[in-house]
Each structure stands twice: as structure tokens, then as C-alpha cells.
Design a protein around this motif. Sequence first.
Motif, PDB file in Angstrom:
ATOM      1  N   ILE A   5       3.104  20.563  15.816  1.00 17.65           N
ATOM      2  CA  ILE A   5       1.836  20.994  15.212  1.00 17.65           C
ATOM      3  C   ILE A   5       2.059  21.412  13.761  1.00 17.65           C
ATOM      4  N   GLN A   6       3.158  22.133  13.524  1.00 22.03           N
ATOM      5  CA  GLN A   6       3.472  22.554  12.153  1.00 22.03           C
ATOM      6  C   GLN A   6       3.763  21.341  11.274  1.00 22.03           C
ATOM      7  N   ALA A   7       4.506  20.376  11.823  1.00 20.83           N
ATOM      8  CA  ALA A   7       4.852  19.179  11.054  1.00 20.83           C
ATOM      9  C   ALA A   7       3.619  18.339  10.744  1.00 20.83           C
ATOM     10  N   ALA A   8       2.620  18.394  11.625  1.00 26.65           N
ATOM     11  CA  ALA A   8       1.419  17.572  11.447  1.00 26.65           C
ATOM     12  C   ALA A   8       0.451  18.153  10.415  1.00 26.65           C
ATOM     13  N   GLY A   9       0.659  19.397  10.040  1.00 27.57           N
ATOM     14  CA  GLY A   9      -0.191  19.995   9.002  1.00 27.57           C
ATOM     15  C   GLY A   9      -1.527  20.490   9.530  1.00 27.57           C
ATOM     16  N   TRP A  10      -2.326  21.035   8.606  1.00 24.06           N
ATOM     17  CA  TRP A  10      -3.590  21.658   9.026  1.00 24.06           C
ATOM     18  C   TRP A  10      -4.618  20.691   9.630  1.00 24.06           C
ATOM     19  N   PRO A  11      -4.663  19.384   9.281  1.00 24.92           N
ATOM     20  CA  PRO A  11      -5.674  18.513   9.915  1.00 24.92           C
ATOM     21  C   PRO A  11      -5.535  18.417  11.438  1.00 24.92           C
ATOM     22  N   ILE A  12      -4.339  18.701  11.963  1.00 24.36           N
ATOM     23  CA  ILE A  12      -4.137  18.591  13.414  1.00 24.36           C
ATOM     24  C   ILE A  12      -4.992  19.597  14.180  1.00 24.36           C
ATOM     25  N   TYR A  13      -5.364  20.709  13.528  1.00 24.02           N
ATOM     26  CA  TYR A  13      -6.147  21.737  14.232  1.00 24.02           C
ATOM     27  C   TYR A  13      -7.540  21.223  14.605  1.00 24.02           C
ATOM     28  N   LEU A  14      -8.097  20.371  13.764  1.00 23.01           N
ATOM     29  CA  LEU A  14      -9.391  19.742  14.097  1.00 23.01           C
ATOM     30  C   LEU A  14      -9.242  18.879  15.346  1.00 23.01           C
ATOM     31  N   LEU A  15      -8.136  18.146  15.408  1.00 18.21           N
ATOM     32  CA  LEU A  15      -7.891  17.285  16.569  1.00 18.21           C
ATOM     33  C   LEU A  15      -7.601  18.107  17.821  1.00 18.21           C
ATOM     34  N   LEU A  16      -6.914  19.228  17.674  1.00 21.00           N
ATOM     35  CA  LEU A  16      -6.649  20.100  18.823  1.00 21.00           C
ATOM     36  C   LEU A  16      -7.949  20.646  19.401  1.00 21.00           C
ATOM     37  N   ILE A  17      -8.857  21.058  18.524  1.00 13.51           N
ATOM     38  CA  ILE A  17     -10.176  21.552  18.984  1.00 13.51           C
ATOM     39  C   ILE A  17     -10.914  20.444  19.719  1.00 13.51           C
ATOM     40  N   ALA A  18     -10.902  19.229  19.151  1.00 18.56           N
ATOM     41  CA  ALA A  18     -11.572  18.085  19.788  1.00 18.56           C
ATOM     42  C   ALA A  18     -10.956  17.781  21.148  1.00 18.56           C
ATOM     43  N   SER A  19      -9.617  17.888  21.257  1.00 21.05           N
ATOM     44  CA  SER A  19      -8.954  17.580  22.529  1.00 21.05           C
ATOM     45  C   SER A  19      -9.314  18.605  23.603  1.00 21.05           C
ATOM     46  N   VAL A  20      -9.411  19.882  23.209  1.00 20.13           N
ATOM     47  CA  VAL A  20      -9.788  20.936  24.175  1.00 20.13           C
ATOM     48  C   VAL A  20     -11.213  20.705  24.668  1.00 20.13           C
ATOM     49  N   ILE A  21     -12.125  20.390  23.746  1.00 21.77           N
ATOM     50  CA  ILE A  21     -13.523  20.138  24.124  1.00 21.77           C
ATOM     51  C   ILE A  21     -13.604  18.920  25.050  1.00 21.77           C
ATOM     52  N   ALA A  22     -12.895  17.841  24.706  1.00 20.08           N
ATOM     53  CA  ALA A  22     -12.918  16.616  25.514  1.00 20.08           C
ATOM     54  C   ALA A  22     -12.383  16.883  26.915  1.00 20.08           C
ATOM     55  N   LEU A  23     -11.268  17.606  27.014  1.00 19.24           N
ATOM     56  CA  LEU A  23     -10.680  17.905  28.323  1.00 19.24           C
ATOM     57  C   LEU A  23     -11.625  18.758  29.165  1.00 19.24           C
ATOM     58  N   THR A  24     -12.257  19.746  28.528  1.00 17.58           N
ATOM     59  CA  THR A  24     -13.217  20.608  29.233  1.00 17.58           C
ATOM     60  C   THR A  24     -14.385  19.789  29.782  1.00 17.58           C
ATOM     61  N   LEU A  25     -14.913  18.884  28.950  1.00 24.06           N
ATOM     62  CA  LEU A  25     -16.052  18.055  29.376  1.00 24.06           C
ATOM     63  C   LEU A  25     -15.657  17.095  30.496  1.00 24.06           C
ATOM     64  N   ILE A  26     -14.451  16.537  30.413  1.00 20.54           N
ATOM     65  CA  ILE A  26     -13.989  15.619  31.457  1.00 20.54           C
ATOM     66  C   ILE A  26     -13.875  16.341  32.793  1.00 20.54           C
ATOM     67  N   ILE A  27     -13.312  17.540  32.787  1.00 21.75           N
ATOM     68  CA  ILE A  27     -13.176  18.318  34.031  1.00 21.75           C
ATOM     69  C   ILE A  27     -14.554  18.707  34.558  1.00 21.75           C
ATOM     70  N   GLU A  28     -15.434  19.182  33.663  1.00 21.38           N
ATOM     71  CA  GLU A  28     -16.775  19.616  34.080  1.00 21.38           C
ATOM     72  C   GLU A  28     -17.579  18.469  34.678  1.00 21.38           C
ATOM     73  N   ARG A  29     -17.560  17.308  34.018  1.00 19.70           N
ATOM     74  CA  ARG A  29     -18.318  16.156  34.530  1.00 19.70           C
ATOM     75  C   ARG A  29     -17.704  15.602  35.823  1.00 19.70           C
ATOM     76  N   SER A  30     -16.384  15.658  35.932  1.00 25.37           N
ATOM     77  CA  SER A  30     -15.729  15.185  37.165  1.00 25.37           C
ATOM     78  C   SER A  30     -16.174  16.012  38.366  1.00 25.37           C
ATOM     79  N   LEU A  31     -16.343  17.312  38.159  1.00 24.01           N
ATOM     80  CA  LEU A  31     -16.794  18.187  39.244  1.00 24.01           C
ATOM     81  C   LEU A  31     -18.292  18.043  39.496  1.00 24.01           C
ATOM     82  N   SER A  32     -19.070  17.908  38.421  1.00 30.48           N
ATOM     83  CA  SER A  32     -20.537  17.869  38.548  1.00 30.48           C
ATOM     84  C   SER A  32     -21.057  16.545  39.084  1.00 30.48           C
TER      85      SER A  32
END
Length: 201
Positions: A5-32
Motif C-alpha cells: 500500500i505504501q509503495a502504491a502511493g496515495w491513489p491506492i486509497y481510493l481503490l481500497l475504499i472502492a474494494s471495501v464498498i464492492a465487497l460489502t455490496l456483493i455480500i449483502e446482495r448474495s444474502l438478500s
Amino acid sequence: MFAIIQAAGWPIYLLLIASVIALTLIIERSLSLRRRRILPPTLLDEVIRVYHAGKIKPEVVEQLASNSPLGRVLAAGLRNVSAPREVMKESIEEAGSAVAHELERFLTTLGTIASLAPLMGLFGTVVGMIEIFGSQNATGANPAQLAHGISVALYNTGFGLMIAMPSMVFYRHFRALVDSLLVDLEQQAVKFVDIVHSARK
């Protein structure tokens, strides 16, 4: 992991936020979107038995409406069971539209993440390239800055694709699943309307 994460620089934080949101939505929709939750297998038969027994009380209808999305659609039909066929079908269609909207919830967000993640990765790549060119000076390139710029470029590109691919797969899976559920729900609702109106004749 933190070193990457440190090597990837600050733009990686945007992608980390997107990945958390995507994973949350995938789990929520899989259950719903479990079929048994949306279309309980014995519910239509139970509603038909209640209708034939003449036990259509307001509390029964409310209980049915809170049972499942199929229950909500059938409850709309039961509320208008004495009305003409067109009125009954219209009330079922209105309930079906509300159910369809609920089933499709968050899918647009997941599709947006699937489309946006590669662009966010590309943005990180551009930031890395800027750092690479910024490391050039009159005496040559600063090796540390050059290596950091390359890390930012490659890690962000890779991470963007890593988020986009599963997000797109699940988005298409959920879209197909919702379409299938809505077709089954419509068929069961039409069957209920046909049974009610054939019983009247």
C-alpha cells in the motif's frame, strides 16, 4: 500488505475504499437475493388454500405482505380479490414494480465500481508516470524516485483490474438473477390471478 500500500502511493486509497464498498455490496446482495427468501416454495399454495377457505382477514394479509417479496405481491392481489381482474392485476403490477426496485437495489453502485475501478487504476498509473518524469533532473534520474513512480503506476493498474473483474462478474450475475426472480414472481402472480378469477366463474 502495508508495504505494498505504501509503495502504491496515495491513489491506492481510493481503490481500497472502492474494494471495501464492492465487497460489502456483493455480500449483502448474495444474502438478500437468495431464491428461498424472495420466492418461498410453498407460499403460493398456502395463499390459494387461504383464499379457498375464505380466511382473508386484514391481519392475514399484513402477515403475508411482511413474509417475502412474493408475499407482498400476493397480498396486493388479496386486498383486491373482489375487484375486477384488471384492477387486481394493476395492484399486483404496482407491488411488483416496488419489489423489482428493491431487488435491483445497489446493483447500479456495483456496476459503477466495476466500470470505474480500471479508470481509478489508470489515474494511479498517470500519477506514477508523473513521479517518474519528476525524478528526472540535470544530473540524471533519482533511482529511488524512479522506483517509487514505477511502483505507483504498476500497483494501481493491477489493483484497479483486480477490483473491476470480480465486481463485473458479480454485477452481471446479480442482474441475471434478479431478471430470473422477477420472471418467476410474475408467473406465480399470474397463476394466482387466474385461479381467483376461474373460481368466480
